[in-house]
Write a protein that holds these residues in place. Structure first.
Motif, PDB file in Angstrom:
ATOM      1  N   GLY A  18      34.719  40.281  33.454  1.00  0.00           N
ATOM      2  CA  GLY A  18      35.385  40.144  32.173  1.00  0.00           C
ATOM      3  C   GLY A  18      36.031  38.787  32.011  1.00  0.00           C
ATOM      4  O   GLY A  18      35.981  38.185  30.941  1.00  0.00           O
ATOM      5  N   ARG A  19      36.625  38.294  33.071  1.00  0.00           N
ATOM      6  CA  ARG A  19      37.254  36.970  33.001  1.00  0.00           C
ATOM      7  C   ARG A  19      36.211  35.880  32.823  1.00  0.00           C
ATOM      8  O   ARG A  19      36.403  34.948  32.043  1.00  0.00           O
ATOM      9  CB  ARG A  19      38.100  36.699  34.241  1.00  0.00           C
ATOM     10  CG  ARG A  19      39.443  37.416  34.195  1.00  0.00           C
ATOM     11  CD  ARG A  19      40.277  37.055  35.374  1.00  0.00           C
ATOM     12  NE  ARG A  19      39.761  37.851  36.488  1.00  0.00           N
ATOM     13  CZ  ARG A  19      39.975  37.596  37.753  1.00  0.00           C
ATOM     14  NH1 ARG A  19      40.681  36.552  38.106  1.00  0.00           N
ATOM     15  NH2 ARG A  19      39.494  38.364  38.686  1.00  0.00           N
ATOM     16  N   ALA A  21      33.194  36.160  31.486  1.00  0.00           N
ATOM     17  CA  ALA A  21      32.616  36.267  30.148  1.00  0.00           C
ATOM     18  C   ALA A  21      33.566  35.703  29.104  1.00  0.00           C
ATOM     19  O   ALA A  21      33.134  35.116  28.116  1.00  0.00           O
ATOM     20  CB  ALA A  21      32.284  37.726  29.830  1.00  0.00           C
ATOM     21  N   SER A  22      34.862  35.851  29.343  1.00  0.00           N
ATOM     22  CA  SER A  22      35.833  35.353  28.367  1.00  0.00           C
ATOM     23  C   SER A  22      35.872  33.827  28.319  1.00  0.00           C
ATOM     24  O   SER A  22      36.390  33.255  27.361  1.00  0.00           O
ATOM     25  CB  SER A  22      37.226  35.905  28.667  1.00  0.00           C
ATOM     26  OG  SER A  22      37.763  35.311  29.842  1.00  0.00           O
ATOM     27  N   ARG A  28      30.038  38.053  26.809  1.00  0.00           N
ATOM     28  CA  ARG A  28      30.309  39.478  26.978  1.00  0.00           C
ATOM     29  C   ARG A  28      29.715  39.936  28.300  1.00  0.00           C
ATOM     30  O   ARG A  28      28.834  39.279  28.861  1.00  0.00           O
ATOM     31  CB  ARG A  28      29.745  40.273  25.816  1.00  0.00           C
ATOM     32  CG  ARG A  28      28.245  40.190  25.676  1.00  0.00           C
ATOM     33  CD  ARG A  28      27.785  40.990  24.461  1.00  0.00           C
ATOM     34  NE  ARG A  28      26.357  40.994  24.348  1.00  0.00           N
ATOM     35  CZ  ARG A  28      25.661  40.198  23.552  1.00  0.00           C
ATOM     36  NH1 ARG A  28      26.275  39.318  22.807  1.00  0.00           N
ATOM     37  NH2 ARG A  28      24.356  40.279  23.505  1.00  0.00           N
ATOM     38  N   THR A  29      30.174  41.055  28.771  1.00  0.00           N
ATOM     39  CA  THR A  29      29.658  41.659  29.989  1.00  0.00           C
ATOM     40  C   THR A  29      28.800  42.855  29.596  1.00  0.00           C
ATOM     41  O   THR A  29      29.197  43.644  28.748  1.00  0.00           O
ATOM     42  CB  THR A  29      30.808  42.129  30.894  1.00  0.00           C
ATOM     43  OG1 THR A  29      31.588  40.993  31.248  1.00  0.00           O
ATOM     44  CG2 THR A  29      30.314  42.793  32.147  1.00  0.00           C
TER      45      THR A  29
END
Length: 59
Positions: A18-19, A21-22, A28-29
């Motif tokens: 998540g980190r 992808a951010s 996005r994951t």
């Protein structure tokens, strides 16, 4: 930014995803069950579809 995924405990990997992808604009994951670490080899059509969808939304 570099993240050493090998140094992360397994239970932390979804958070790391998540980190990461951010950090990518529009990132996005996507979880693909049953593929372990190689979704591009395990289910190439699904992988190609997800990657194409991501690339198509880029400016």
């Amino acid at each position: 930014m570099r993240v050493d995924l090998a140094a992360l405990p397994v239970r932390s990997l979804p958070t790391a995803d998540g980190r990461l992808a951010s950090l990518v604009p529009g990132g996005r994951t996507v979880a693909v069950p049953g593929t372990a670490h190689l979704p591009d080899l395990a289910v190439p059509a699904r992988f190609d579809a997800e990657l194409s969808a991501f690339l198509e939304q880029l400016p």
